[in-house]
Design a protein around this motif. Structure first.
Motif, PDB file in Angstrom:
ATOM      1  N   ARG A 288      -3.026  -3.872  -5.990  1.00  0.00           N
ATOM      2  CA  ARG A 288      -3.536  -5.239  -6.189  1.00  0.00           C
ATOM      3  C   ARG A 288      -2.791  -6.223  -5.292  1.00  0.00           C
ATOM      4  N   ARG A 289      -1.488  -6.051  -5.183  1.00  0.00           N
ATOM      5  CA  ARG A 289      -0.702  -6.921  -4.294  1.00  0.00           C
ATOM      6  C   ARG A 289      -1.112  -6.720  -2.837  1.00  0.00           C
ATOM      7  N   ALA A 290      -1.370  -5.476  -2.471  1.00  0.00           N
ATOM      8  CA  ALA A 290      -1.823  -5.192  -1.098  1.00  0.00           C
ATOM      9  C   ALA A 290      -3.143  -5.893  -0.837  1.00  0.00           C
ATOM     10  N   ARG A 291      -4.076  -5.777  -1.768  1.00  0.00           N
ATOM     11  CA  ARG A 291      -5.388  -6.426  -1.610  1.00  0.00           C
ATOM     12  C   ARG A 291      -5.221  -7.942  -1.540  1.00  0.00           C
ATOM     13  N   GLY A 292      -4.378  -8.497  -2.405  1.00  0.00           N
ATOM     14  CA  GLY A 292      -4.153  -9.939  -2.409  1.00  0.00           C
ATOM     15  C   GLY A 292      -3.540 -10.455  -1.118  1.00  0.00           C
TER      16      GLY A 292
ATOM     17  N   SER B  25      -8.845   0.080   0.233  1.00  0.00           N
ATOM     18  CA  SER B  25     -10.074   0.421  -0.498  1.00  0.00           C
ATOM     19  C   SER B  25     -10.041   1.861  -0.992  1.00  0.00           C
ATOM     20  N   ARG B  26      -9.565   2.780  -0.154  1.00  0.00           N
ATOM     21  CA  ARG B  26      -9.468   4.181  -0.584  1.00  0.00           C
ATOM     22  C   ARG B  26      -8.511   4.322  -1.757  1.00  0.00           C
ATOM     23  N   MET B  27      -7.394   3.605  -1.712  1.00  0.00           N
ATOM     24  CA  MET B  27      -6.430   3.677  -2.806  1.00  0.00           C
ATOM     25  C   MET B  27      -7.020   3.051  -4.074  1.00  0.00           C
ATOM     26  N   GLU B  28      -7.759   1.963  -3.919  1.00  0.00           N
ATOM     27  CA  GLU B  28      -8.413   1.350  -5.079  1.00  0.00           C
ATOM     28  C   GLU B  28      -9.382   2.326  -5.726  1.00  0.00           C
TER      29      GLU B  28
ATOM     30  N   ALA C 185       2.209   1.335 -11.976  1.00  0.00           N
ATOM     31  CA  ALA C 185       2.943   0.742 -10.854  1.00  0.00           C
ATOM     32  C   ALA C 185       2.108   0.815  -9.580  1.00  0.00           C
ATOM     33  N   ALA C 186       1.405   1.929  -9.384  1.00  0.00           N
ATOM     34  CA  ALA C 186       0.537   2.071  -8.208  1.00  0.00           C
ATOM     35  C   ALA C 186      -0.558   1.008  -8.223  1.00  0.00           C
ATOM     36  N   ARG C 187      -1.171   0.804  -9.374  1.00  0.00           N
ATOM     37  CA  ARG C 187      -2.226  -0.221  -9.485  1.00  0.00           C
ATOM     38  C   ARG C 187      -1.677  -1.615  -9.177  1.00  0.00           C
ATOM     39  N   SER C 188      -0.500  -1.896  -9.677  1.00  0.00           N
ATOM     40  CA  SER C 188       0.111  -3.200  -9.414  1.00  0.00           C
ATOM     41  C   SER C 188       0.288  -3.429  -7.915  1.00  0.00           C
TER      42      SER C 188
ATOM     43  N   LEU D  48       0.834  -1.199   0.000  1.00  0.00           N
ATOM     44  CA  LEU D  48       0.000   0.000   0.000  1.00  0.00           C
ATOM     45  C   LEU D  48       0.874   1.255   0.000  1.00  0.00           C
ATOM     46  N   ASN D  49       1.925   1.255   0.800  1.00  0.00           N
ATOM     47  CA  ASN D  49       2.836   2.402   0.816  1.00  0.00           C
ATOM     48  C   ASN D  49       3.495   2.603  -0.542  1.00  0.00           C
ATOM     49  N   LEU D  50       3.878   1.507  -1.173  1.00  0.00           N
ATOM     50  CA  LEU D  50       4.482   1.628  -2.504  1.00  0.00           C
ATOM     51  C   LEU D  50       3.475   2.170  -3.508  1.00  0.00           C
ATOM     52  N   ALA D  51       2.231   1.736  -3.417  1.00  0.00           N
ATOM     53  CA  ALA D  51       1.189   2.276  -4.302  1.00  0.00           C
ATOM     54  C   ALA D  51       1.073   3.784  -4.112  1.00  0.00           C
TER      55      ALA D  51
END
Length: 179
Positions: free
Chosen positions: A132-136, A155-158, A126-129, A112-115
């Motif tokens: 997605r990893r954070a959610r996974g 969720s807010r970042m998504e 890169a943020a989306r990637s 999430l921090n990297l996003a």
């Protein structure tokens, strides 16, 4: 006895990191950054992965430039990848026990921090990637204040990135709202 002394020293480093983080949260960003960098120098680039992960994670928050913040968050992720469940339990046979869960519980926040870093740098793909990893990785988070907070931040970042998922596959994203 030596293991116990090593663990006590390890806990002392984490306590010192926590004290500096409180200084940062109290508003003294420059002093916090200086002290965290001193600790980084003390433990070294090849020190305990948990210490490096924790330090880099918090050092990222003290940076003024988005590129520097990204560099520290990448160091945190690299150190997390070196962690083993043995670091948390002292046992090698804990592959799916407490230690393994503790190691995996770091990943949602790190990604999430990297996003967020990539958003600041205008690198949406890169943020989306990473979101997605954070959610996974979020499935390992506990049903507690920390876990709820990380899931809400994901969720807010998504939403910010247009990554919300309204499928019914157990994803923890809010329903889409019509404008």
């Amino acid at each position: 006895m030596a293991e116990q002394q090593e663990q006590t020293a390890s806990d002392a480093v984490l306590t010192r990191i926590g004290q500096v983080v409180m200084l940062h949260h109290g508003g003294d960003r420059e002093e916090a950054r200086r002290r965290l960098l001193d600790l980084w120098t003390e433990i070294g680039a090849h020190g305990d992965p948990l210490h490096r992960c924790t330090l880099a994670h918090y050092l990222a928050d003290t940076q003024d430039e988005p590129d520097d913040e990204l560099a520290w968050d990448l160091r945190a992720l690299t150190a997390a990848e070196e962690l083993t469940e043995e670091r948390f339990t002292g046992r090698r046979d804990d592959a799916e026990g407490e230690g393994a869960v503790a190691v995996r519980a770091l990943y949602p926040s790190l990604h999430l921090n990297l996003a967020a870093d990539y958003v600041k740098l205008g690198r949406s793909d890169a943020a989306r990637s990473h979101v997605r990893r954070a959610r996974g990785a979020a499935g390992v988070l506990g049903d507690d204040t920390y876990g709820d907070g990380v899931r809400a931040a994901i969720s807010r970042m998504e939403l910010r990135l247009g990554e919300e998922d309204d499928t019914d596959e157990g994803n923890w994203a809010p329903p889409r709202q019509r404008p």
